[in-house]
Design an enzyme around this catalytic site. Structure first.
Site, PDB file in Angstrom:
ATOM      1  N   TYR A  83       6.731 -40.678  43.944  1.00  0.00           N
ATOM      2  CA  TYR A  83       7.439 -40.253  42.740  1.00  0.00           C
ATOM      3  C   TYR A  83       8.130 -38.905  42.843  1.00  0.00           C
ATOM      4  O   TYR A  83       9.344 -38.806  42.712  1.00  0.00           O
ATOM      5  CB  TYR A  83       6.474 -40.254  41.542  1.00  0.00           C
ATOM      6  CG  TYR A  83       5.995 -41.639  41.218  1.00  0.00           C
ATOM      7  CD1 TYR A  83       6.889 -42.618  40.789  1.00  0.00           C
ATOM      8  CD2 TYR A  83       4.661 -41.997  41.382  1.00  0.00           C
ATOM      9  CE1 TYR A  83       6.465 -43.910  40.520  1.00  0.00           C
ATOM     10  CE2 TYR A  83       4.226 -43.302  41.115  1.00  0.00           C
ATOM     11  CZ  TYR A  83       5.144 -44.241  40.693  1.00  0.00           C
ATOM     12  OH  TYR A  83       4.735 -45.526  40.432  1.00  0.00           O
ATOM     13  N   SER A 139       4.977 -56.899  41.268  1.00  0.00           N
ATOM     14  CA  SER A 139       3.753 -56.441  40.634  1.00  0.00           C
ATOM     15  C   SER A 139       3.299 -57.465  39.601  1.00  0.00           C
ATOM     16  O   SER A 139       4.113 -57.975  38.833  1.00  0.00           O
ATOM     17  CB  SER A 139       4.001 -55.104  39.945  1.00  0.00           C
ATOM     18  OG  SER A 139       2.784 -54.579  39.499  1.00  0.00           O
ATOM     19  N   PRO A 155       8.806 -47.994  34.308  1.00  0.00           N
ATOM     20  CA  PRO A 155       8.638 -49.361  33.821  1.00  0.00           C
ATOM     21  C   PRO A 155       8.622 -49.364  32.298  1.00  0.00           C
ATOM     22  O   PRO A 155       8.403 -48.329  31.673  1.00  0.00           O
ATOM     23  CB  PRO A 155       7.265 -49.770  34.367  1.00  0.00           C
ATOM     24  CG  PRO A 155       6.522 -48.494  34.524  1.00  0.00           C
ATOM     25  CD  PRO A 155       7.540 -47.412  34.767  1.00  0.00           C
ATOM     26  N   HIS A 213       6.305 -43.052  35.184  1.00  0.00           N
ATOM     27  CA  HIS A 213       5.293 -43.720  36.001  1.00  0.00           C
ATOM     28  C   HIS A 213       4.388 -42.792  36.824  1.00  0.00           C
ATOM     29  O   HIS A 213       3.348 -43.214  37.315  1.00  0.00           O
ATOM     30  CB  HIS A 213       6.012 -44.692  36.946  1.00  0.00           C
ATOM     31  CG  HIS A 213       5.213 -45.897  37.329  1.00  0.00           C
ATOM     32  ND1 HIS A 213       3.828 -45.939  37.244  1.00  0.00           N
ATOM     33  CD2 HIS A 213       5.583 -47.100  37.807  1.00  0.00           C
ATOM     34  CE1 HIS A 213       3.408 -47.125  37.656  1.00  0.00           C
ATOM     35  NE2 HIS A 213       4.443 -47.847  37.998  1.00  0.00           N
TER      36      HIS A 213
END
Length: 600
Positions: A59, A506, A72, A298
């Site tokens: 990240y 995912s 997300p 996230h």
């Protein structure tokens, strides 16, 4: 393991070269052994040896814009609001739920999560929940910082930020040590709505800056904070519990796909794209047209935390009737206040550039949310197969049908069995999956079993800390930390290929009616999020329009066909023979003595 994961995905000549590099790296007394020793030393004084490396790599050092690329979203069922007061009532009710949930986190009263699926029943680390309402992702020129607010002895006056018509308002939720009840919250939201309507008070949509790439936003922020008014406004946003974004109607038909798009990017500048502040972990979006959900930054936590929080809120709102009528209102609530901004010509230029980039992102995102109703996880479990492994093999099959090859694939695997554990990667494009998809036309049930077994075994390795991605990352980063020359293993083209995830997947199961989605992680890739239910599976497929290689619609159409073919194969083989104890057969290859669970 690295060689096994890559051997069938790259040309033979390249593989030979990589094999030699790997052997040299792993030779006795070689670089690998030295770095491994250093990594073991690091693990002796860290709660989790990979956490910092992983957070930066995954990240903080990523420079791409947060919307679509990183954040997300959870898409709620469409709400039927008939008036402004309906919308604000829903918002007040939701905020009450948020405050209730936060008090559970603060009081350490959340029930511990236990693993589901493979090796079910293990307690999981709850650390991520503590960051939901207390962290903030600060943009940096080269690397962002995940800022955690330290809890003070004196409780700070708590506030949330309400975004409305691209303006930001401070809504204090604790006044004189008392939490506002729903009626008070509603009153305050109504005041905010009215303040946002005053044309002459309106300020530029500063939130747009947070939708830009991270280096650009860091630069804009350093210009913003030269002014004390801006500094105060930023401070209020950075210290808030969360954002509540009251969106204008988008004017589009609210299909699943369109709601997903609106959650991911707000529809751009001319819709609700500026009504956001992407650095905050939780933004609850409440659209006047009933388009609602959560946008999540996230870096502090995984999808399961977003799911648990969202499900708590939906259950809270369903189970506790809105308390607008009964509660006695607090006399004289101080008015919510609008955050002020001083906009120099430089900031105006940054805003124009950010708006333009967001618009391009909106045009580029190709999304398809599909509810596959042929069957769900119940049918798969009846085959004595893990639903997740089965769906992963189906995604490989689909990719092969569309592109005639397999590519390095990412499937997140929770490593919360370990303290501060986040995720490792299940590399689903196994040699066994390739053998199955190549032979599918020859209807090889045995190969499907083998592919599912390989996928299940890799999953067990990943969740028990035995996968390769975090380990390789640790070796790479410790070499950098020790200021050593980059080992050839990491400058080899195969390594670059191995971490370019064209298929990023995912499983995000929910028990409430909602779904999660995200964008691709590379320009020529797919994002594939799926939610297996008893009799159906929701697939959220994303790609970019400017890549000639990808098409979300084609992928989804092919996927439906592949799932149907796999079902036919299972049914045909079931009618031909009753397999021997297949569960036994599946666990046979695993080094770990394991009772395989098919709960999820």
């Amino acid at each position: 393991m690295y060689l096994k994961c890559m051997s069938h995905l790259i040309p033979e000549e390249q593989f030979k070269k990589t094999k030699a590099i790997v052997e040299k790296f792993g030779a006795p007394g070689g670089m690998g052994e030295f770095l491994q020793k250093k990594l073991v030393e690091r693990s002796e004084h860290k709660a989790n040896w990979v956490y910092d490396y992983w957070l930066e790599d995954m990240y903080l050092s990523n420079r791409l814009a947060l919307p679509v690329n990183s954040s997300p979203v959870m898409v709620f069922p469409k709400q039927n609001f008939t008036s402004h007061s309906d919308t604000l009532r829903f918002a007040a009710h939701l905020i009450s739920g948020v405050l209730e949930y936060k008090s559970l986190i603060d009081g350490r009263a959340l029930p511990v999560d236990y693993a589901r699926g493979q090796l079910a029943g293990t307690p999981l680390c709850m650390d991520q929940y503590n960051k939901v309402f207390t962290s903030y992702r600060l943009p940096g020129a080269k690397m962002d910082t995940l800022v955690a607010q330290k809890s003070t002895v004196m409780p700070e006056p708590e506030h949330i930020i309400v975004a409305c018509k691209n303006q930001f308002f401070v809504l204090d939720v604790v006044i004189n040590f008392r939490r506002l009840n729903e009626k008070d919250l509603y009153t305050q939201l109504e005041r905010i709505r009215k303040m946002a309507d005053i044309e002459e008070e309106r300020l530029p949509p500063i939130g747009l800056l947070t939708s830009d790439d991270r280096t650009q936003w860091a630069e804009a922020r350093s210009v913003l904070i030269k002014d004390s008014t801006n500094r105060d406004s930023l401070d209020m946003i950075e210290r808030c519990l969360c954002l509540v974004c009251l969106d204008e109607p988008s004017g589009t038909e609210l299909t699943d796909t369109n709601r997903a798009l609106l959650m991911l990017h707000g529809g751009g500048m001319d819709k609700n794209g500026g009504n956001r502040w992407y650095d905050k972990p939780m933004q609850f979006v409440i659209g006047a047209d009933g388009c609602c959900g959560v946008v999540c930054e996230h870096s502090p936590f995984e999808g399961i935390v977003l799911v648990q929080c969202s499900e708590y809120l939906l259950r809270y709102m369903r189970g506790s009737p809105s308390k607008l009528v009964r509660a006695a209102s607090m006399s004289e609530l101080p008015a919510p206040r609008r955050l002020r901004w001083k906009c120099s010509p430089d900031i105006q230029a940054f805003l124009t550039a950010s708006a333009d980039k967001l618009q391009r992102l909106v045009k580029n995102l190709d999304m398809n949310v599909n509810k596959f109703t042929g069957y769900g996880k119940e049918f798969i479990k009846k085959q004595k197969m893990s639903p997740d492994a089965y769906i992963q093999v189906a995604l490989q099959f689909t990719f092969y049908r569309c592109h005639g090859r397999l590519v390095p694939t990412y499937e997140s695997a929770s490593i919360r069995r370990f303290q501060e554990g986040r995720v490792d990667n299940i590399r689903s494009s196994t040699p066994e999956a390739l053998a199955f998809v190549k032979a599918m036309d020859a209807e090889k049930m045995e190969l499907l079993w083998t592919a599912i077994k390989a996928q299940t075994n890799y999953t067990i390795l990943a969740i028990t800390g035995m996968a390769i991605d975090n380990h390789l990352l640790g070796l790479r980063e410790i070499a950098k930390e020790l200021k050593l020359e980059k080992p050839e293993l990491f400058s080899d083209t195969t390594y670059a290929t191995s971490i370019h995830f064209i298929l990023s997947t995912s499983q995000v199961p929910t028990t409430e009616e909602m779904f999660c989605c995200y964008g691709p992680v590379v320009p020529n890739g797919y994002g594939a999020c799926y939610n297996p239910q008893t009799d159906h599976i929701i697939f959220c497929l994303s790609s970019f329009r400017d890549s000639a290689e990808t098409s979300s619609d084609l992928f989804v159409k092919t996927l439906e066909g592949c799932l149907k073919e796999m079902q036919d194969l299972c049914l045909k083989c079931n009618s031909e023979s009753k397999p021997t104890d297949s569960t036994e057969k599946m666990a046979g290859n695993t080094k770990i003595p394991v009772k395989i669970q098919y709960s999820e």
